[in-house]
Write an enzyme that holds these catalytic residues in place. Structure first.
Site, PDB file in Angstrom:
ATOM      1  N   MET A   1       0.787  -1.276  -0.126  1.00  0.00           N
ATOM      2  CA  MET A   1      -0.070   0.057  -0.068  1.00  0.00           C
ATOM      3  C   MET A   1       0.898   1.301   0.106  1.00  0.00           C
ATOM      4  SD  MET A   1      -1.736  -2.613   1.549  1.00  0.00           S
ATOM      5  CE  MET A   1      -0.331  -2.708   2.630  1.00  0.00           C
ATOM      6  N   ALA A  30      -2.398   2.658   0.019  1.00  0.00           N
ATOM      7  CA  ALA A  30      -2.985   1.549  -0.618  1.00  0.00           C
ATOM      8  C   ALA A  30      -2.141   1.163  -1.905  1.00  0.00           C
ATOM      9  CB  ALA A  30      -4.491   1.809  -1.087  1.00  0.00           C
ATOM     10  N   CYS A  31      -1.900  -0.189  -1.862  1.00  0.00           N
ATOM     11  CA  CYS A  31      -1.163  -0.565  -3.177  1.00  0.00           C
ATOM     12  C   CYS A  31      -1.901  -0.409  -4.292  1.00  0.00           C
ATOM     13  CB  CYS A  31      -1.070  -2.232  -3.123  1.00  0.00           C
ATOM     14  SG  CYS A  31       0.264  -2.602  -1.734  1.00  0.00           S
ATOM     15  N   GLY A  32      -0.973  -0.067  -5.415  1.00  0.00           N
ATOM     16  CA  GLY A  32      -1.826  -0.113  -6.716  1.00  0.00           C
ATOM     17  C   GLY A  32      -1.822  -1.351  -7.661  1.00  0.00           C
ATOM     18  N   ASN A 267      -4.100  -5.657  -2.733  1.00  0.00           N
ATOM     19  CA  ASN A 267      -4.324  -4.091  -2.439  1.00  0.00           C
ATOM     20  C   ASN A 267      -4.919  -4.140  -1.106  1.00  0.00           C
ATOM     21  OD1 ASN A 267      -4.876  -1.320  -1.980  1.00  0.00           O
ATOM     22  ND2 ASN A 267      -5.988  -1.300  -3.870  1.00  0.00           N
TER      23      ASN A 267
END
Length: 533
Positions: A1, A30-32, A267
């Site tokens: 994230m 938040a991860c992509g 994510n």
């Protein structure tokens, strides 16, 4: 994230009212993650380039080391680029009569050449024991000059192993899965024999499949295609691509912990992780399946405490998929939506029956979580019940179907978009790569819920415990004076009664507290304490 820093103007605070703490408003973690698929099944290099461009647009979703260049992790999962491997096959004089019998492993090997040689030997020996022939090892062309200092120091030696089997399809995928698990177990034994417990820490199989391959690393998004020269080749074609930019949360950055994992890109965070790990470890002794027979011990452990939440989630997900579940069904079991008293589900009682049936068999993996998944046959995405990780999708006229954690990462003119939307809490969307069919939420769940008579099974086998009568006339009740005397004799304090027992009686659940508990641990306290303390 990762973190997106939002420009903050103090005047907004005064003009529109208090919006929250600075850190809460300014930072978004938040991860992509996302995927793109060709609805006509065309395998092209253009699709791979679009996925890499989308990944680059998600750079703000990841974190960097102090060298400003070693990213937390980025990667892509695609279909097998067979055309790319043709020249290597020719150079090695390898004849491939039918690709359906070939497995390809993307392998991180230890930097120590002697230890790497042991890893290859172990891989070859176990493959032979499982009836699979190792055709050769291909050194993956990379460009370490583009890496950051920390990433370069920890860079594994990266090779691809090609094996030939007598099996195809799902049977081959199960065979490769079993080999991979056994190899990692054998590597741990080798490390003990060498007297170097950490010797094989960097030995990792990113993927081992006939259908999919994962290129990933401890790099920034923009660096991925610079580092892996394969990704720049026109012969690298695919009809889908899953991409992911990682921001490390519950684990430090490592090459193996970059995503996508073997089947998914995640994510968010799994807030129930400790319980999920404990329950999976408790269930291991009771697992049984006709596909595995007495081979299940070779697949253990399913989860590891030192893995990231995403890795553990992927491990359990993979076990279900390799045991015959579709990815959609496996995720409905593991990450169910909030189905109790949900108005949208009133028209779908069979879906509620499905969730009810599995509620006693598998604990939910809950978080804020968006999962993008692919097993080579189906690519899709689902949100957990909280719905706190947005996922937007578009369908285009020129044949693309794309899902991403945010809008705009793929450059698509508005005139080309024929449909767009977003996933809500607990919803799922998928694309069948074999039949070129877009699958929407209710279609997916109805198909799965109708595969077995879950409602009938519930009626036949579920036991409902009735509440025991509770009466003030019960002779076991103490008078107020006797109750106080007994509580004092057994060490109950006023806090125990007022904050715990009364709350449990009033709410019907264990009470929760905020921080601020300053009572010393029993082992450090000079006061007499109860045994259970």
């Amino acid at each position: 994230m990762g973190k997106t820093i939002v420009n903050w103007d103090d005047s907004l605070n005064s003009a529109s009212g208090y919006q929250g703490q600075r850190w809460l408003v300014e930072e978004r973690d938040a991860c992509g993650v996302g995927f793109i698929a060709d609805r006509q099944g065309r395998a092209t290099h253009d699709l791979v380039q679009k996925a890499l461009a989308a990944l680059t647009c998600l750079e703000h979703r990841g974190g960097c080391s102090a060298d400003y260049d070693s990213g937390d992790g980025a990667g892509v999962m695609t279909a097998m680029p067979w055309a790319l491997f043709e020249s290597w096959f020719t150079a090695q004089s390898i004849q491939i009569a039918n690709r359906d019998y070939i497995g390809v492993g993307m392998v991180f090997l230890p930097q120590d050449a002697a230890v790497a040689a042991i890893a290859r030997r172990v891989m070859g020996a176990i493959a032979q024991e499982e009836g699979v022939t190792v055709l050769g090892w291909r050194e993956v062309p990379v460009n370490p000059a583009c890496l950051g200092t920390q990433a370069k120091e920890n860079q594994p030696h990266i090779e691809q192993v090609f094996v030939q089997s007598q099996q195809t399809g799902d049977a081959l995928e199960r065979q490769l899965y079993l080999i991979r698990k056994r190899v990692l177990q054998a590597a741990a034994v080798e490390a003990k024999q060498l007297g170097k417990p950490q010797a094989f820490d960097n030995f990792y199989l990113c993927s081992f499949s006939n259908r999919t391959i994962v290129y990933k690393g401890m790099v920034r998004s923009a660096v991925l295609s610079e580092f892996y020269l394969d990704l720049q080749q026109p012969d690298y074609t695919s009809n889908f691509a899953v991409y992911h930019r990682r921001f490390s949360t519950n684990t430090m950055p490592k090459w193996p912990l970059a995503q996508p994992m073997r089947l998914l890109g995640h994510n968010g965070e799994i807030n129930t992780l400790l319980g999920n790990i404990n329950w999976m470890m408790a269930k291991q002794a009771d697992l049984a399946h006709s596909d595995w027979g007495d081979r299940l011990p070779d697949l253990m452990p399913t989860v590891r405490m030192d893995n990231s939440d995403s890795a553990n989630l992927d491990n359990v997900f993979e076990l279900l998929v390799r045991s015959g579940r579709s990815p959609q069904e496996a995720l409905m079991i593991m990450v169910p939506e909030a189905y109790n008293n949900q108005p949208d589900l009133e028209a779908y009682p069979e879906i509620v029956d499905f969730y009810e049936y599995y509620s006693g068999l598998q604990e939910p993996w809950d978080g804020p979580a968006l999962l993008v998944f692919c097993d080579g046959n189906v690519v899709g995405a689902t949100l957990d019940r909280n719905g706190l990780r947005p996922a937007r999708y578009v369908v285009t006229r020129d044949g693309y179907f794309a899902v991403a954690s945010e809008a705009g990462v793929i450059d698509i003119p508005d005139a080309e978009i024929i449909e767009k939307g977003r996933l809500g809490p607990g919803q799922m969307v998928a694309f069948d790569l074999r039949n070129q069919e877009i699958l929407k939420n209710w279609d997916i769940k109805q198909r799965i819920a109708h595969t077995h008579p879950y409602g009938q099974w519930l009626q036949q086998h579920r036991c409902n415990l009735q509440a025991a009568p509770f009466s003030n006339e019960d002779p076991s009740f103490y008078s107020e004076t006797d109750l106080l005397r007994q509580q004092a004799a057994f060490g109950y304090t006023a806090e125990d009664v007022e904050m715990i027992i009364q709350e449990m009686a009033a709410q019907g659940k264990e009470p929760t507290f905020c921080m601020g508990e300053d009572t010393p641990l029993a082992v450090l306290s000079s006061k007499p304490r109860l045994l259970y303390d």
